[in-house]
Design a protein around this motif. Structure first.
Motif, PDB file in Angstrom:
ATOM      1  N   PRO A  90       0.819  -1.224   0.000  1.00  0.00           N
ATOM      2  CA  PRO A  90       0.000   0.000   0.000  1.00  0.00           C
ATOM      3  C   PRO A  90       0.850   1.271   0.000  1.00  0.00           C
ATOM      4  O   PRO A  90       0.342   2.350  -0.280  1.00  0.00           O
ATOM      5  N   LYS A  91       2.135   1.139   0.312  1.00  0.00           N
ATOM      6  CA  LYS A  91       2.998   2.325   0.373  1.00  0.00           C
ATOM      7  C   LYS A  91       3.648   2.638  -0.980  1.00  0.00           C
ATOM      8  O   LYS A  91       3.631   3.763  -1.441  1.00  0.00           O
ATOM      9  N   CYS A  92       4.250   1.581  -1.610  1.00  0.00           N
ATOM     10  CA  CYS A  92       5.000   1.844  -2.841  1.00  0.00           C
ATOM     11  C   CYS A  92       4.454   1.075  -4.047  1.00  0.00           C
ATOM     12  O   CYS A  92       5.034   1.110  -5.115  1.00  0.00           O
ATOM     13  N   GLN A  93       3.336   0.356  -3.854  1.00  0.00           N
ATOM     14  CA  GLN A  93       2.655  -0.421  -4.919  1.00  0.00           C
ATOM     15  C   GLN A  93       3.489  -1.590  -5.461  1.00  0.00           C
ATOM     16  O   GLN A  93       3.134  -2.176  -6.473  1.00  0.00           O
ATOM     17  N   SER A  94       4.589  -1.903  -4.825  1.00  0.00           N
ATOM     18  CA  SER A  94       5.406  -3.016  -5.282  1.00  0.00           C
ATOM     19  C   SER A  94       4.675  -4.334  -5.067  1.00  0.00           C
ATOM     20  O   SER A  94       3.915  -4.489  -4.107  1.00  0.00           O
ATOM     21  N   ALA A  95       4.895  -5.276  -5.984  1.00  0.00           N
ATOM     22  CA  ALA A  95       4.272  -6.592  -5.838  1.00  0.00           C
ATOM     23  C   ALA A  95       5.283  -7.616  -5.324  1.00  0.00           C
ATOM     24  O   ALA A  95       4.993  -8.808  -5.263  1.00  0.00           O
TER      25      ALA A  95
END
Ligand SMILES: [Zn+2]
Length: 113
Positions: A90-95
């Motif tokens: 939710p912070k950096c959208q990384s998966a």
């Protein structure tokens, strides 16, 4: 049925521990159960009651401590509780995530007589 195999190994472990402790009866079993395992605790309870018949674990009360799933972002190290199917930070959208809690399945303690 998944719960059946789980209960089988659970009971096996409990009976071994009881024998080692020199106990005649198992009173309670405390199980830690992660959300990710997908195991339904009341199914395990029902199976346990059936399988433990005529063993020292007959009538033992199972209590479950449920552990919610938790993920950590590999990029920004943010820890959060993922929801839905697509998990992204939710912070950096990384998966790129790492599951750090929720896969637990073990006997925490047993109470014997
Ligand atoms: Zn992140």
């Amino acid at each position: 049925m998944h719960e059946m195999a789980v209960t089988m190994s659970l009971l096996d472990l409990v009976l071994k521990e009881a024998t080692r402790a020199g106990a005649s009866r198992v009173v309670a079993v405390n199980v830690v159960l992660g959300e990710m395992t997908g195991i339904v605790d009341h199914c395990v309870q029902t199976n346990f009651e059936l399988m433990s018949r005529n063993t020292p674990a007959e009538g033992a009360v199972l209590s479950f401590r449920n552990v919610p799933k938790q993920a950590r972002c590999r990029k920004c190290a943010h820890v959060f509780q993922p929801t839905g199917i697509c998990w992204t930070c939710p912070k950096c959208q990384s998966a790129e995530l790492e599951i750090i809690a929720g896969n637990e399945l073990y006997v925490e303690s047993i109470e014997v007589e």
